[in-house]
Design an enzyme around this catalytic site. Sequence first.
Site, mmCIF file in Angstrom:
data_model
loop_
_atom_site.group_PDB
_atom_site.id
_atom_site.type_symbol
_atom_site.label_atom_id
_atom_site.label_comp_id
_atom_site.label_asym_id
_atom_site.label_seq_id
_atom_site.Cartn_x
_atom_site.Cartn_y
_atom_site.Cartn_z
ATOM 1 N N SER A 60 0.817 -1.218 0.000
ATOM 2 C CA SER A 60 0.000 0.000 0.000
ATOM 3 C C SER A 60 0.849 1.265 0.000
ATOM 4 C CB SER A 60 -0.902 0.023 1.237
ATOM 5 O OG SER A 60 -1.603 -1.187 1.361
HETATM 6 N N1 SAH Z 1 -0.817 -5.065 4.123
HETATM 7 C C1 SAH Z 1 -0.144 -5.380 2.882
HETATM 8 C C2 SAH Z 1 -0.990 -5.012 1.679
HETATM 9 C C3 SAH Z 1 -1.159 -6.202 0.832
HETATM 10 S S1 SAH Z 1 -2.375 -6.127 -0.456
HETATM 11 C C4 SAH Z 1 1.249 -4.756 2.835
HETATM 12 O O1 SAH Z 1 1.587 -3.997 3.734
HETATM 13 O O2 SAH Z 1 2.011 -5.071 1.912
HETATM 14 C C5 SAH Z 1 -3.653 -7.100 0.252
HETATM 15 C C6 SAH Z 1 -3.316 -8.515 0.621
HETATM 16 O O3 SAH Z 1 -4.523 -9.123 1.098
HETATM 17 C C7 SAH Z 1 -2.858 -9.384 -0.544
HETATM 18 O O4 SAH Z 1 -1.619 -9.947 -0.232
HETATM 19 C C8 SAH Z 1 -3.942 -10.454 -0.662
HETATM 20 O O5 SAH Z 1 -3.447 -11.721 -1.047
HETATM 21 C C9 SAH Z 1 -4.498 -10.476 0.738
HETATM 22 N N2 SAH Z 1 -5.845 -11.038 0.873
HETATM 23 C C10 SAH Z 1 -6.906 -10.849 0.057
HETATM 24 N N3 SAH Z 1 -7.973 -11.537 0.510
HETATM 25 C C11 SAH Z 1 -7.566 -12.164 1.660
HETATM 26 C C12 SAH Z 1 -8.208 -13.035 2.597
HETATM 27 N N4 SAH Z 1 -9.479 -13.413 2.470
HETATM 28 N N5 SAH Z 1 -7.485 -13.494 3.633
HETATM 29 C C13 SAH Z 1 -6.187 -13.137 3.800
HETATM 30 N N6 SAH Z 1 -5.526 -12.339 2.947
HETATM 31 C C14 SAH Z 1 -6.217 -11.838 1.894
#
Ligand code: SAH
Length: 224
Positions: A60
């Site tokens: 993000s």
């Molecule tokens: N917090 C992260 C942002 C990652 S983007 C950072 O700091 O880099 C969002 C993430 O949510 C992705 O890696 C995606 O695979 C995950 N995601 C999406 N749906 C999900 C679910 N149901 N359970 C766990 N992770 C999920």
Amino acid sequence: MNQDARKIRLVMELRQSGINDTQVLSAIERVPRDTFVLPTFVDQAYENTALPIEEGQTISQPFVVAFMTQALEIQDRSKVLEVGTGSGYQASVLSKICRRVFTLERHRTLLQQAEANFKALGYHNIVTRHGDGILGWPEQAPFDRIIVTAAAEEVPEALVEQLAVGGIMVIPVGRQSWSQSVVRLRRTDQGIEREDLLDVRFVPLLPGTTRRKTGVGSSTENHS
Ligand code: SAH
């Protein structure tokens, strides 16, 4: 410009954009974002932009990380759940502010990379799990704070149930990628209070988990 100078510039920019929680600013200053981006993007690690990571996901934008962290109103004793570990950057920022962070990721490959980075940086108060965050982490509930870093069409019921009374959840909600907003929910004795805080654009919250790199021969499962 070296990475330290870029980082200082980023923190100043966040301050000017209305991030005034000194704990949040100090956490951003202490966590090396360049560790969490792909090698090709290391030069852009301290730009205020989202960047691609593996599995078609994103790390993000620093402003959004800072904004959502500030909106959580974390106290040092807070038990925090993050859904969507991704690169592990947001979890690392949280780990500087509270005692313990529990973080869930549905892509095993991303989780393994994040775990390696937590270990290398000595962030021992982050507990990880490969699982579907829509279901939360019932064995560890209730949580004082919950942060979801992928956009939900609706706030998952299980997460609301796993939020302690007096707890706060921050989650991007929206049916379309161009119409999402970060919503803050507070659980009180009376029920749930809801506020819309910021327009954002996140990757979607998806059900189930994956073990291998997504692509040929990958699998999507319902349980890990
Ligand atoms: N917090 C992260 C942002 C990652 S983007 C950072 O700091 O880099 C969002 C993430 O949510 C992705 O890696 C995606 O695979 C995950 N995601 C999406 N749906 C999900 C679910 N149901 N359970 C766990 N992770 C999920």
